[in-house]
Structure formats: structure tokens, C-alpha cells
Design a protein around this motif. Structure first.
Motif, PDB file in Angstrom:
ATOM      1  N   ASP A  30       0.836  -1.209   0.000  1.00 10.50           N
ATOM      2  CA  ASP A  30       0.000   0.000   0.000  1.00 10.50           C
ATOM      3  C   ASP A  30       0.866   1.252   0.000  1.00 10.50           C
ATOM      4  OD1 ASP A  30      -2.272  -1.552   0.011  1.00 10.50           O
ATOM      5  OD2 ASP A  30      -2.517  -1.477   2.202  1.00 10.50           O
ATOM      6  N   ASP A  31       1.922   1.259   0.829  1.00  7.98           N
ATOM      7  CA  ASP A  31       2.826   2.416   0.869  1.00  7.98           C
ATOM      8  C   ASP A  31       3.547   2.599  -0.454  1.00  7.98           C
ATOM      9  OD1 ASP A  31       2.073   2.838   3.482  1.00  7.98           O
ATOM     10  OD2 ASP A  31       3.856   1.857   4.345  1.00  7.98           O
ATOM     11  N   LEU A  32       3.998   1.502  -1.047  1.00  7.11           N
ATOM     12  CA  LEU A  32       4.688   1.578  -2.330  1.00  7.11           C
ATOM     13  C   LEU A  32       3.758   2.098  -3.419  1.00  7.11           C
ATOM     14  CD1 LEU A  32       7.205   0.844  -4.075  1.00  7.11           C
ATOM     15  CD2 LEU A  32       6.123  -1.364  -4.442  1.00  7.11           C
ATOM     16  N   GLU A  33       2.549   1.602  -3.426  1.00  9.19           N
ATOM     17  CA  GLU A  33       1.575   2.044  -4.411  1.00  9.19           C
ATOM     18  C   GLU A  33       1.277   3.530  -4.254  1.00  9.19           C
ATOM     19  OE1 GLU A  33      -2.844   1.071  -4.184  1.00  9.19           O
ATOM     20  OE2 GLU A  33      -2.092  -0.427  -5.617  1.00  9.19           O
ATOM     21  N   LYS A  34       1.122   3.978  -3.013  1.00 12.25           N
ATOM     22  CA  LYS A  34       0.798   5.390  -2.747  1.00 12.25           C
ATOM     23  C   LYS A  34       1.961   6.304  -3.128  1.00 12.25           C
ATOM     24  CE  LYS A  34      -1.226   8.230   0.774  1.00 12.25           C
ATOM     25  NZ  LYS A  34      -1.740   8.302   2.129  1.00 12.25           N
ATOM     26  N   SER A  35       3.193   5.926  -2.741  1.00  6.18           N
ATOM     27  CA  SER A  35       4.342   6.782  -3.051  1.00  6.18           C
ATOM     28  C   SER A  35       4.652   6.786  -4.545  1.00  6.18           C
ATOM     29  CB  SER A  35       5.567   6.345  -2.256  1.00  6.18           C
ATOM     30  OG  SER A  35       5.991   5.072  -2.678  1.00  6.18           O
ATOM     31  N   PHE A  36       4.465   5.688  -5.205  1.00  4.82           N
ATOM     32  CA  PHE A  36       4.748   5.625  -6.631  1.00  4.82           C
ATOM     33  C   PHE A  36       3.715   6.414  -7.425  1.00  4.82           C
ATOM     34  CE2 PHE A  36       7.359   3.711  -9.825  1.00  4.82           C
ATOM     35  CZ  PHE A  36       6.568   3.669 -10.961  1.00  4.82           C
ATOM     36  N   ASP A  38       2.011   8.983  -6.394  1.00  3.34           N
ATOM     37  CA  ASP A  38       2.147  10.412  -6.120  1.00  3.34           C
ATOM     38  C   ASP A  38       3.288  11.032  -6.915  1.00  3.34           C
ATOM     39  OD1 ASP A  38       0.041  10.268  -4.398  1.00  3.34           O
ATOM     40  OD2 ASP A  38       1.286  10.197  -2.579  1.00  3.34           O
ATOM     41  N   SER A  39       4.379  10.250  -7.138  1.00  4.07           N
ATOM     42  CA  SER A  39       5.565  10.837  -7.748  1.00  4.07           C
ATOM     43  C   SER A  39       5.671  10.601  -9.252  1.00  4.07           C
ATOM     44  CB  SER A  39       6.821  10.283  -7.073  1.00  4.07           C
ATOM     45  OG  SER A  39       6.895   8.881  -7.276  1.00  4.07           O
ATOM     46  N   ASN A  40       4.936   9.697  -9.828  1.00  5.47           N
ATOM     47  CA  ASN A  40       5.059   9.382 -11.261  1.00  5.47           C
ATOM     48  C   ASN A  40       3.721   9.536 -11.959  1.00  5.47           C
ATOM     49  OD1 ASN A  40       7.777   8.665 -11.035  1.00  5.47           O
ATOM     50  ND2 ASN A  40       7.259   6.588 -10.431  1.00  5.47           N
ATOM     51  N   SER A  41       3.808   9.606 -13.256  1.00  2.00           N
ATOM     52  CA  SER A  41       2.580   9.725 -14.036  1.00  2.00           C
ATOM     53  C   SER A  41       1.941   8.358 -14.303  1.00  2.00           C
ATOM     54  CB  SER A  41       2.879  10.417 -15.370  1.00  2.00           C
ATOM     55  OG  SER A  41       3.810   9.651 -16.111  1.00  2.00           O
ATOM     56  N   ILE A  42       2.670   7.297 -13.974  1.00  2.00           N
ATOM     57  CA  ILE A  42       2.130   5.951 -14.165  1.00  2.00           C
ATOM     58  C   ILE A  42       1.342   5.574 -12.921  1.00  2.00           C
ATOM     59  CG2 ILE A  42       2.705   3.527 -14.552  1.00  2.00           C
ATOM     60  CD1 ILE A  42       5.291   4.486 -15.864  1.00  2.00           C
ATOM     61  N   HIS A  43       0.161   5.037 -13.138  1.00  2.00           N
ATOM     62  CA  HIS A  43      -0.686   4.647 -12.014  1.00  2.00           C
ATOM     63  C   HIS A  43      -0.558   3.146 -11.768  1.00  2.00           C
ATOM     64  CE1 HIS A  43      -3.971   4.752  -9.199  1.00  2.00           C
ATOM     65  NE2 HIS A  43      -4.565   3.743  -9.859  1.00  2.00           N
ATOM     66  N   LEU A  44      -0.147   2.787 -10.552  1.00  2.00           N
ATOM     67  CA  LEU A  44      -0.051   1.381 -10.167  1.00  2.00           C
ATOM     68  C   LEU A  44      -1.247   1.026  -9.307  1.00  2.00           C
ATOM     69  CD1 LEU A  44       3.675   0.875  -9.136  1.00  2.00           C
ATOM     70  CD2 LEU A  44       2.557   0.137 -11.213  1.00  2.00           C
ATOM     71  N   ASP A  45      -1.792  -0.149  -9.574  1.00  2.00           N
ATOM     72  CA  ASP A  45      -2.907  -0.621  -8.775  1.00  2.00           C
ATOM     73  C   ASP A  45      -2.700  -2.098  -8.482  1.00  2.00           C
ATOM     74  OD1 ASP A  45      -5.307  -0.544  -7.408  1.00  2.00           O
ATOM     75  OD2 ASP A  45      -6.466  -1.099  -9.196  1.00  2.00           O
ATOM     76  N   PHE A  46      -2.454  -2.411  -7.202  1.00  2.00           N
ATOM     77  CA  PHE A  46      -2.262  -3.794  -6.786  1.00  2.00           C
ATOM     78  C   PHE A  46      -3.560  -4.325  -6.204  1.00  2.00           C
ATOM     79  CE2 PHE A  46       2.062  -2.029  -6.401  1.00  2.00           C
ATOM     80  CZ  PHE A  46       2.737  -2.918  -7.214  1.00  2.00           C
ATOM     81  N   GLU A  47      -3.752  -5.614  -6.351  1.00  2.00           N
ATOM     82  CA  GLU A  47      -4.915  -6.263  -5.757  1.00  2.00           C
ATOM     83  C   GLU A  47      -4.781  -6.239  -4.238  1.00  2.00           C
ATOM     84  OE1 GLU A  47      -7.499  -7.781  -7.397  1.00  2.00           O
ATOM     85  OE2 GLU A  47      -6.712  -7.152  -9.330  1.00  2.00           O
ATOM     86  N   GLU A  48      -5.913  -6.304  -3.546  1.00  2.00           N
ATOM     87  CA  GLU A  48      -5.893  -6.326  -2.079  1.00  2.00           C
ATOM     88  C   GLU A  48      -5.345  -7.654  -1.546  1.00  2.00           C
ATOM     89  OE1 GLU A  48      -6.648  -3.954   0.234  1.00  2.00           O
ATOM     90  OE2 GLU A  48      -6.701  -2.594  -1.475  1.00  2.00           O
ATOM     91  N   THR A  49      -5.656  -8.727  -2.222  1.00  2.00           N
ATOM     92  CA  THR A  49      -5.170 -10.053  -1.814  1.00  2.00           C
ATOM     93  C   THR A  49      -4.604 -10.768  -3.038  1.00  2.00           C
ATOM     94  OG1 THR A  49      -7.294 -11.111  -2.207  1.00  2.00           O
ATOM     95  CG2 THR A  49      -6.890 -10.300   0.014  1.00  2.00           C
ATOM     96  N   CYS A  50      -3.803 -11.770  -2.800  1.00  2.00           N
ATOM     97  CA  CYS A  50      -3.240 -12.570  -3.889  1.00  2.00           C
ATOM     98  C   CYS A  50      -4.302 -13.527  -4.423  1.00  2.00           C
ATOM     99  CB  CYS A  50      -2.049 -13.378  -3.395  1.00  2.00           C
ATOM    100  SG  CYS A  50      -0.662 -12.362  -2.857  1.00  2.00           S
ATOM    101  N   SER A  51      -4.163 -13.858  -5.667  1.00  2.00           N
ATOM    102  CA  SER A  51      -5.085 -14.819  -6.266  1.00  2.00           C
ATOM    103  C   SER A  51      -4.289 -15.996  -6.811  1.00  2.00           C
ATOM    104  CB  SER A  51      -5.896 -14.159  -7.383  1.00  2.00           C
ATOM    105  OG  SER A  51      -5.034 -13.709  -8.404  1.00  2.00           O
TER     106      SER A  51
END
Length: 124
Positions: A30-36, A38-51
Motif C-alpha cells: 500500500d505504501d509503495l503504491e501510494k508513493s509511486f 504520487d511521484s510518477n505519471s504511471i498509475h499502479l494498482d495492486f490487488e488487495e489479496t493474492c489470487s
């Protein structure tokens, strides 16, 4: 056989990651997704749980195959090799020189009995 069963165990244990804190609601992700984001134009979205993806399905199949290979290796006897023998021989060469000066060499071979060298199997 035991090595295959050990591989089966560790392959199966790798699947425990799917039900761990590293996979379910990981705060670092969550922290990595939020910091990335905020600082880049690429939007990262990770799933909440693994599948269960294709890699996990292959891990499940390989766990079954490791188990089958381990049981088969423990149950089946290794092939036996016949006794290794060495045969002794006595060879006699006779050289005869004729009156005209030609030499004739005769070979006479007397074969001995086969002598076992080893059984072909390590004595354990």
C-alpha cells in the motif's frame, strides 16, 4: 526417493505465501503504491489479496508430481546388473622357420574360467 519427497514438501510450503500477511493486505505494498502514484505519471494498482494464478496452479501440479516421483522411487527396486567377470587366457606363440627361410607363427589360445571381479552393485 527422499529427495523427491523433500522437494514435494518445500514446493507445497511455497504455496503458504498465498495465505500469509505478505499476500493479504500488505501495508508495504500500500505504501509503495501510494508513493509511486504520487511521484510518477504511471498509475499502479495492486490487488488487495493474492489470487491463484497460473504459477500457483503449476506449483500445485508440481507438488503432486514430486510426491508421485518420490513414492515411485521408494517403492520400485533399482535395476540389477549382472556379475562382472574377467576371463583369463594362456596364449602361446610358436615361430617356426622353414628350410626355405620363411617364418610361420602359430597361435595357441587356452581359455580359462571366468573369474568374478565384482557383483556390479555397491554393497550397502
Amino acid at each position: 526417493g527422499l529427495a523427491f519427497l523433500l522437494c514435494c514438501l518445500f514446493q507445497g510450503l511455497s504455496l503458504l505465501l498465498l495465505d500469509s500477511n505478505a499476500c493479504n493486505y500488505n501495508e508495504m505494498i500500500d505504501d509503495l503504491e501510494k508513493s509511486f502514484n504520487d511521484s510518477n505519471s504511471i498509475h499502479l494498482d495492486f490487488e488487495e489479496t493474492c489470487s491463484l494464478g497460473p504459477g500457483a496452479k503449476c506449483a500445485i501440479a508440481s507438488t503432486v508430481f514430486w510426491f508421485v516421483a518420490g513414492v515411485a522411487a521408494l517403492k520400485v527396486e533399482p535395476p540389477r546388473r549382472g556379475e562382472i567377470t574377467q576371463q583369463t587366457q594362456d596364449v602361446t606363440y610358436t615361430r617356426t622357420v622353414g628350410e626355405d627361410g620363411t617364418a610361420v607363427v602359430e597361435e595357441h589360445v587356452v581359455k580359462g574360467e571366468p573369474v568374478p571381479v565384482s557383483s556390479g552393485q555397491a554393497d550397502v
